[in-house]
Design a protein around this motif. Sequence first.
Motif, short mmCIF file in Angstrom:
data_model
loop_
_atom_site.label_atom_id
_atom_site.label_comp_id
_atom_site.label_asym_id
_atom_site.label_seq_id
_atom_site.Cartn_x
_atom_site.Cartn_y
_atom_site.Cartn_z
N LEU A 182 -74.06 -98.16 37.55
CA LEU A 182 -75.50 -98.13 37.26
C LEU A 182 -75.85 -99.02 36.06
O LEU A 182 -76.97 -99.47 35.92
CB LEU A 182 -75.96 -96.70 36.96
N ASP A 183 -74.87 -99.24 35.18
CA ASP A 183 -75.14 -100.00 33.95
C ASP A 183 -74.69 -101.45 34.04
O ASP A 183 -74.75 -102.18 33.06
CB ASP A 183 -74.43 -99.33 32.76
N GLU A 184 -74.20 -101.85 35.20
CA GLU A 184 -73.75 -103.24 35.33
C GLU A 184 -74.97 -104.11 35.61
O GLU A 184 -75.68 -103.86 36.58
CB GLU A 184 -72.72 -103.35 36.47
N PRO A 185 -75.22 -105.14 34.78
CA PRO A 185 -76.40 -105.97 35.06
C PRO A 185 -76.27 -106.71 36.38
O PRO A 185 -75.19 -107.21 36.70
CB PRO A 185 -76.45 -106.95 33.88
N SER A 186 -77.35 -106.75 37.14
CA SER A 186 -77.31 -107.38 38.46
C SER A 186 -78.73 -107.50 39.00
O SER A 186 -79.62 -106.77 38.58
CB SER A 186 -76.45 -106.48 39.36
N ALA A 246 -70.47 -91.77 27.45
CA ALA A 246 -70.13 -90.97 26.26
C ALA A 246 -68.90 -91.51 25.53
O ALA A 246 -68.63 -91.12 24.39
CB ALA A 246 -69.90 -89.52 26.67
N HIS A 247 -68.16 -92.39 26.17
CA HIS A 247 -66.90 -92.84 25.55
C HIS A 247 -66.90 -94.33 25.21
O HIS A 247 -65.85 -94.91 24.92
CB HIS A 247 -65.73 -92.55 26.50
N ARG A 248 -68.07 -94.97 25.26
CA ARG A 248 -68.09 -96.42 25.02
C ARG A 248 -67.91 -96.75 23.54
O ARG A 248 -68.19 -95.91 22.68
CB ARG A 248 -69.42 -97.02 25.52
N GLY A 249 -67.45 -97.97 23.30
CA GLY A 249 -67.37 -98.48 21.92
C GLY A 249 -66.16 -97.98 21.14
O GLY A 249 -66.09 -98.15 19.93
N ARG A 250 -65.19 -97.36 21.83
CA ARG A 250 -63.98 -96.93 21.11
C ARG A 250 -62.73 -97.58 21.69
O ARG A 250 -61.63 -97.08 21.52
CB ARG A 250 -63.88 -95.41 21.06
N GLY A 251 -62.93 -98.70 22.40
CA GLY A 251 -61.77 -99.48 22.83
C GLY A 251 -61.13 -99.03 24.12
O GLY A 251 -60.06 -99.51 24.49
N LEU A 252 -61.79 -98.13 24.88
CA LEU A 252 -61.13 -97.60 26.09
C LEU A 252 -61.10 -98.60 27.24
O LEU A 252 -60.15 -98.61 28.03
CB LEU A 252 -61.78 -96.29 26.53
N ALA A 253 -62.14 -99.45 27.35
CA ALA A 253 -62.11 -100.47 28.41
C ALA A 253 -60.97 -101.44 28.13
O ALA A 253 -60.20 -101.81 29.03
CB ALA A 253 -63.44 -101.20 28.49
N LYS A 254 -60.85 -101.85 26.87
CA LYS A 254 -59.75 -102.77 26.51
C LYS A 254 -58.40 -102.10 26.77
O LYS A 254 -57.47 -102.74 27.27
CB LYS A 254 -59.84 -103.14 25.02
N LEU A 255 -58.30 -100.83 26.42
CA LEU A 255 -57.03 -100.11 26.59
C LEU A 255 -56.63 -100.07 28.08
O LEU A 255 -55.49 -100.40 28.43
CB LEU A 255 -57.19 -98.68 26.05
N THR A 274 -61.46 -112.57 37.42
CA THR A 274 -62.49 -111.55 37.35
C THR A 274 -63.84 -112.25 37.44
O THR A 274 -63.91 -113.48 37.42
CB THR A 274 -62.34 -110.68 36.07
N GLY A 275 -64.91 -111.47 37.54
CA GLY A 275 -66.25 -112.07 37.60
C GLY A 275 -67.20 -111.20 36.80
O GLY A 275 -67.14 -109.97 36.88
N ASN A 276 -68.07 -111.86 36.01
CA ASN A 276 -69.02 -111.10 35.19
C ASN A 276 -70.39 -111.74 35.25
O ASN A 276 -70.52 -112.97 35.16
CB ASN A 276 -68.62 -111.12 33.70
N ASP A 277 -71.41 -110.89 35.31
CA ASP A 277 -72.78 -111.37 35.15
C ASP A 277 -72.86 -112.08 33.78
O ASP A 277 -72.28 -111.59 32.80
CB ASP A 277 -73.73 -110.16 35.17
N ASN A 280 -73.67 -110.00 30.76
CA ASN A 280 -72.88 -108.80 30.43
C ASN A 280 -72.04 -109.09 29.18
O ASN A 280 -70.83 -109.34 29.24
CB ASN A 280 -71.98 -108.43 31.62
N GLU A 281 -72.70 -109.06 28.03
CA GLU A 281 -72.04 -109.51 26.79
C GLU A 281 -70.81 -108.67 26.42
O GLU A 281 -69.78 -109.25 26.05
CB GLU A 281 -73.04 -109.57 25.65
N PRO A 282 -70.88 -107.33 26.52
CA PRO A 282 -69.66 -106.59 26.16
C PRO A 282 -68.46 -106.96 27.03
O PRO A 282 -67.36 -107.15 26.53
CB PRO A 282 -70.06 -105.12 26.36
N LEU A 284 -67.96 -109.73 28.77
CA LEU A 284 -67.52 -111.11 28.49
C LEU A 284 -66.73 -111.16 27.19
O LEU A 284 -65.73 -111.89 27.08
CB LEU A 284 -68.72 -112.06 28.45
N ALA A 285 -67.16 -110.35 26.19
CA ALA A 285 -66.43 -110.32 24.90
C ALA A 285 -65.03 -109.76 25.12
O ALA A 285 -64.04 -110.27 24.57
CB ALA A 285 -67.21 -109.47 23.89
N ILE A 286 -64.95 -108.73 25.94
CA ILE A 286 -63.63 -108.13 26.22
C ILE A 286 -62.73 -109.15 26.92
O ILE A 286 -61.56 -109.34 26.56
CB ILE A 286 -63.80 -106.86 27.10
#
Length: 306
Positions: A182-186, A246-255, A274-277, A280-282, A284-286
Amino acid sequence: MTVIVRDFRPRDAESFSRVRRLALPFMLSTPQSVAYDVTHAHPDAHVRPLVAEEDGEVIGTAQTGIAYDSPQPGQGYLNVYVHPERRGRGAGSLLVRTAEERLAEVSATKLFAWVLDEPANRDFAERLGYRASRSAHFLRLDLANGSLPPRRPTPADVELRTAADFADDPRPLFELDAQTLLDEPSDIAHEFTDYEAWLKETWHHPLLSHELTSVAVVDGRPAAFSAARTDGGTRYGTVMTGTARAHRGRGLAKLAKNDSLHRARAAGFTEAFTGNDSGNEPMLAINKWFGYEICATEVHHVRQLG
Ligand SMILES: CC(C)(COP(=O)(O)OP(=O)(O)OC[C@H]1O[C@@H](n2cnc3c(N)ncnc32)[C@H](O)[C@@H]1OP(=O)(O)O)[C@@H](O)C(=O)NCCC(=O)NCCS
């Protein structure tokens, strides 16, 4: 030499996949995945791929259907790719026009087409009445020669698992996938509400690697995941990385993604895609942190019907 366009037949799976790989080498495709996508599509998606043929050779492909999982009705898509050495013979225009007719018959009112960001492709789309919308990048990471960020210690309240650990009950992964989607830009809003459809289209998809998909679990529930596809060779692709709000911004996607990438490299995969909009700054940064580089850009083009 006449180019014709006709419906995809099961025996086209091999050539359909070959043309797609030649035209769009950053996306994983196999004959099995092409056949699976056609035979397991939701009836409301009206999936009806087309091929362009010249002298018995498949020289172009079109994926067409309705984004049935969108809360907005009538959104059709057509993604047309012609063999790079068989362009300029009319296959692309014929595929587009045939796809448009088919989509209009199943009540599509708005059509979306991905177009690789090259002047000839963009002119082609504009001439056929499409206007440019959001863009997205394909990114590539050299797993064979590049270096991955070292693994970091897993926080005390987090456990790393794989999708294979959820084989008995994948529903918690469905719920996380649905929430993060739901939060993926598109341009097209998608909602996963149908668990049975998700099982068919995502969980049982022949390219999904349950072993290489990593899941970060907090308090017994999946909090972040990175879903991996493989093509039976040495190419690996991430189809989705997501973290529960609830768990964003603590490195879990990177992990989660780092765990998956390290395991993919150890298993012998040499290239990661991979492919990103492009907004989608977060994400792309990851991906930049991992060392991915943009290898192509595509622009979504839209045409209102009627
Ligand atoms: C993108 C997403 C997966 C990130 O999850 P996360 O667990 O918060 O990510 P992490 O904490 O591991 O890393 C986030 C990084 O992005 C950076 N970031 C966050 N917002 C940013 C922004 N607007 N611009 C640039 N960088 C940003 C953070 O600084 C952080 O890097 P750091 O570790 O150097 O501080 C999450 O927001 C999500 O699920 N989004 C919706 C689904 C989606 O779009 N997935 C990607 C589909 S391709």
